[in-house]
Scaffold this motif. Structure first.
Motif, mmCIF file in Angstrom:
data_model
loop_
_atom_site.group_PDB
_atom_site.id
_atom_site.type_symbol
_atom_site.label_atom_id
_atom_site.label_comp_id
_atom_site.label_asym_id
_atom_site.label_seq_id
_atom_site.Cartn_x
_atom_site.Cartn_y
_atom_site.Cartn_z
ATOM 1 N N VAL A 42 0.872 -1.169 0.000
ATOM 2 C CA VAL A 42 0.000 0.000 0.000
ATOM 3 C C VAL A 42 0.908 1.217 0.000
ATOM 4 O O VAL A 42 1.705 1.406 0.920
ATOM 5 C CB VAL A 42 -0.922 0.014 1.250
ATOM 6 N N VAL A 43 0.808 2.018 -1.059
ATOM 7 C CA VAL A 43 1.658 3.203 -1.204
ATOM 8 C C VAL A 43 0.753 4.425 -1.090
ATOM 9 O O VAL A 43 -0.101 4.655 -1.944
ATOM 10 C CB VAL A 43 2.391 3.207 -2.568
ATOM 11 N N ASN A 44 0.951 5.182 -0.031
ATOM 12 C CA ASN A 44 0.129 6.356 0.221
ATOM 13 C C ASN A 44 0.970 7.616 0.012
ATOM 14 O O ASN A 44 2.037 7.762 0.605
ATOM 15 C CB ASN A 44 -0.428 6.322 1.652
ATOM 16 N N PHE A 45 0.485 8.509 -0.845
ATOM 17 C CA PHE A 45 1.165 9.779 -1.123
ATOM 18 C C PHE A 45 0.513 10.848 -0.257
ATOM 19 O O PHE A 45 -0.717 11.011 -0.276
ATOM 20 C CB PHE A 45 1.052 10.129 -2.608
ATOM 21 N N TRP A 46 1.324 11.599 0.466
ATOM 22 C CA TRP A 46 0.834 12.546 1.462
ATOM 23 C C TRP A 46 1.819 13.698 1.610
ATOM 24 O O TRP A 46 2.897 13.698 1.037
ATOM 25 C CB TRP A 46 0.662 11.825 2.804
ATOM 26 N N ALA A 47 1.423 14.672 2.416
ATOM 27 C CA ALA A 47 2.299 15.785 2.796
ATOM 28 C C ALA A 47 1.903 16.276 4.178
ATOM 29 O O ALA A 47 0.752 16.127 4.594
ATOM 30 C CB ALA A 47 2.204 16.924 1.779
ATOM 31 N N THR A 48 2.847 16.874 4.862
ATOM 32 C CA THR A 48 2.595 17.348 6.228
ATOM 33 C C THR A 48 1.552 18.453 6.272
ATOM 34 O O THR A 48 0.909 18.654 7.296
ATOM 35 C CB THR A 48 3.895 17.865 6.872
ATOM 36 N N TRP A 49 1.354 19.165 5.171
ATOM 37 C CA TRP A 49 0.412 20.292 5.113
ATOM 38 C C TRP A 49 -0.967 19.881 4.597
ATOM 39 O O TRP A 49 -1.848 20.714 4.432
ATOM 40 C CB TRP A 49 0.984 21.404 4.231
ATOM 41 N N CYS A 50 -1.182 18.596 4.340
ATOM 42 C CA CYS A 50 -2.433 18.099 3.753
ATOM 43 C C CYS A 50 -3.336 17.507 4.838
ATOM 44 O O CYS A 50 -3.076 16.409 5.334
ATOM 45 C CB CYS A 50 -2.108 17.052 2.685
ATOM 46 N N GLY A 51 -4.396 18.237 5.191
ATOM 47 C CA GLY A 51 -5.317 17.784 6.237
ATOM 48 C C GLY A 51 -5.920 16.407 5.994
ATOM 49 O O GLY A 51 -5.889 15.550 6.887
#
Length: 159
Positions: A42-51
């Motif tokens: 499972v590859v989840n793309f995210w960022a620290t600024w993304c609620g």
């Protein structure tokens, strides 16, 4: 006094060793990780600024952990800004208590790297790729996955 100094030094070393090392990778390396995975991934793309990203990661960690017997792996791919790597991402992950492997995608042109993950990806996050190479299963989700939906999709990944 020497005992106090020793204990403090030991605690500092332990915290340093326990802190997650976030690797910087390029899209080609990520593609290789995905294409050669011998376990469901499972590859989840995210960022620290993304609620929405931050809201779903605890569901991912909890529910993927429930499939430890099936050897499902969660890979969190940060697409944070270059100035946030590595300190801001590492500090954020530690504060949130993330335990999954995290990598930082060292790419700046979404028009180039997004279609290499999925042709329909327009760069928005959160997005998730589920891959089981043994059964030729590959599904891309272009939105946040609510926990109930995530559970259903994990079943499909491993069935």
């Amino acid at each position: 006094m020497k005992k106090i100094v020793f204990v403090l030094a030991l605690v500092c070393v332990q915290q340093t060793l326990c802190a997650q090392q976030i690797k910087k990778i390029k899209i080609a390396e990520l593609q290789k990780m995905i294409d050669t995975s011998s376990m469901p991934l499972v590859v989840n793309f995210w960022a620290t600024w993304c609620g929405p990203c931050i809201r779903e990661i605890p569901w991912f960690e909890k529910n993927v952990a429930a499939y430890a017997d099936k050897k499902v792996k969660l890979l969190l791919v940060s697409i944070d800004f270059p100035g946030d790597y590595p300190k801001e991402i590492t500090d954020f992950a530690k504060k949130q208590g993330y335990t999954s492997q995290i990598v930082w995608l060292n790419e700046n042109n979404a028009d180039v790297f997004c279609p290499k993950i999925d042709k329909s990806w327009d760069g928005s996050i959160p997005v998730t790729l589920m891959v089981n190479n043994k059964k030729h299963y590959r599904v891309f989700y272009k939105q946040q996955l609510p926990e109930g939906k995530l559970k259903l999709e994990l079943e499909k990944l491993v069935e």
